[in-house]
Enzyme design. Structure first.
Site, mmCIF file in Angstrom:
data_model
loop_
_atom_site.group_PDB
_atom_site.id
_atom_site.type_symbol
_atom_site.label_atom_id
_atom_site.label_comp_id
_atom_site.label_asym_id
_atom_site.label_seq_id
_atom_site.Cartn_x
_atom_site.Cartn_y
_atom_site.Cartn_z
ATOM 1 N N LYS A 76 0.789 -1.234 0.185
ATOM 2 C CA LYS A 76 0.098 -0.049 0.069
ATOM 3 C C LYS A 76 0.804 1.165 -0.039
ATOM 4 C CE LYS A 76 -4.029 -2.047 0.412
ATOM 5 N NZ LYS A 76 -3.577 -3.384 -0.014
ATOM 6 N N ASP A 77 0.190 2.407 -0.490
ATOM 7 C CA ASP A 77 1.113 3.611 -0.473
ATOM 8 C C ASP A 77 1.637 3.963 0.813
ATOM 9 O OD1 ASP A 77 -0.639 4.721 -3.458
ATOM 10 O OD2 ASP A 77 -1.705 3.201 -2.050
ATOM 11 N N ARG A 78 2.682 4.864 0.429
ATOM 12 C CA ARG A 78 3.387 5.614 1.739
ATOM 13 C C ARG A 78 2.750 6.636 1.986
ATOM 14 N NH1 ARG A 78 9.724 7.060 2.774
ATOM 15 N NH2 ARG A 78 9.166 7.971 4.622
#
Length: 355
Positions: A84-86
């Site tokens: 998942k995106d940072r």
């Protein structure tokens, strides 16, 4: 044979008209919120602890490291379904292999304090979470500073309606290819035996980049030829009745006729990549050419500008919500609506959208 280095990614074509509008993505982490939709929930017993975690500004691998440390286990004992995106607020499940042992005590990881993530709940389950063990992801995205002439804003609205009805090209997102697409070139060099890659994780990343690149090339060619959203003679359909494209590997492509000719033509252009993947032990698989966002809605809002006293200020924020199945990229949806830019950050290796 095409042995040209793959030093830059091509500009793959859009399926919907280019709107001419632009916006800023991920000004703040809360502008990009992702909620993972699990395949199943923990049963309350078993040798694995499942953790429901909300992270803010951390990437998935970093959280996994922190959990391994806190639980006193090896990193390989920590599982998760997707990266998942940072630069986002994301909610996802992690698992830790932690049999209760002689003492029978389970550590309470909800007490774990960290500025970038919190454990919302924990429960035991019988199996480890593995990549792909998810139904999909629910997104809420705030696009700020939307700019464009009135015609461009109308085009954005038209694209939103078209996407809700017809979907978008199911391209693999830019993050699959590494910084500036470098993983494709590394993969080519590895398959051409110009370099040796001993690290199995790196090898997997390069193979996945090469495979995704060839899929995107097939999809791009169909769009260029005006075949977007159409079924060709010889297409292989998925369970939902949508045409699919090849994830290259051993064995013949299962398409026939016109669809097979198109796929084989792309394979000939990228012979080093395709021959290499066959010898690397990958098997032919298929992936839908169309990604269909579900429960898609959008709303325009006024941004808050300091010193902005104009009562009639135009709405310049677009808030989007939609759900995508596992393995599909939010960026594929955004790219079809308008041009987005992110604030400058020095984080080359981060994934840029949920999988």
């Amino acid at each position: 044979m095409n042995d040209t280095p793959y030093t830059t990614l091509p500009q793959w074509p859009h399926a919907h008209p280019v709107s001419g509008a632009s916006a800023t993505l991920k000004c703040l982490n809360e502008d990009f919120t992702v909620t993972e939709l699990p395949l199943q929930l923990p049963w309350g017993e078993g040798e694995h602890i499942w953790l429901d975690i909300e992270k803010n500004g951390a990437n998935t691998a970093f959280v996994a490291q922190q959990l391994a440390e806190a639980a006193g286990v090896q990193e390989r004992d920590v599982g998760y379904a997707g990266l998942k995106d940072r630069h986002a607020i994301t909610r996802q499940w992690f698992s830790i292999y932690l049999p209760s042992g002689k003492t029978g005590e389970t550590p309470d990881l909800t007490q774990l304090q960290h500025p970038e993530f919190r454990v919302l709940g924990q429960s035991r389950h019988v199996k480890k979470l593995r990549p792909g063990d998810l139904q999909g992801n629910r997104f809420r995205i705030v696009l700020r500073d939307v700019t464009g002439d009135p015609g461009a804003i109308e085009a954005v609205e038209a694209n939103l309606k078209a996407i809700a009805a017809q979907g978008v090209p199911n391209y693999f997102g830019a993050q699959r290819f590494g910084f500036d697409g470098g993983n494709v070139e590394q993969g080519r060099a590895m398959l051409a035996r110009e370099i040796r890659v001993r690290n199995p994780k790196k090898k997997g990343i390069y193979l996945s980049a090469v495979r995704s690149f060839v899929f995107n090339e097939v999809l791009a060619l169909r769009i260029q030829q005006g075949l977007w959203g159409q079924t060709l003679p010889g297409d292989v359909m998925d369970e939902a009745g949508r045409p699919t494209g090849p994830l290259w590997g051993r064995g013949r492509v299962t398409t026939t006729d016109q669809a097979q000719a198109l796929e084989n033509g792309v394979a000939e252009r990228h012979a080093t990549l395709c021959d290499g993947m066959e010898h690397a032990g990958l098997d032919q698989e298929r992936r839908a050419l169309v990604a269909s966002p579900v429960d898609m809605s959008w709303a325009w809002q006024k941004g808050h500008h300091q010193g902005d006293h104009q009562a009639d200020h135009q709405a310049d924020q677009l808030v989007l919500t939609f759900t995508l199945p596992a393995g599909t990229y939010a960026t594929s949806v955004l790219n079809e609506i308008l041009h987005t830019t992110e604030p400058e950050r020095h984080t080359e290796g981060d994934p840029a959208a949920a999988e």
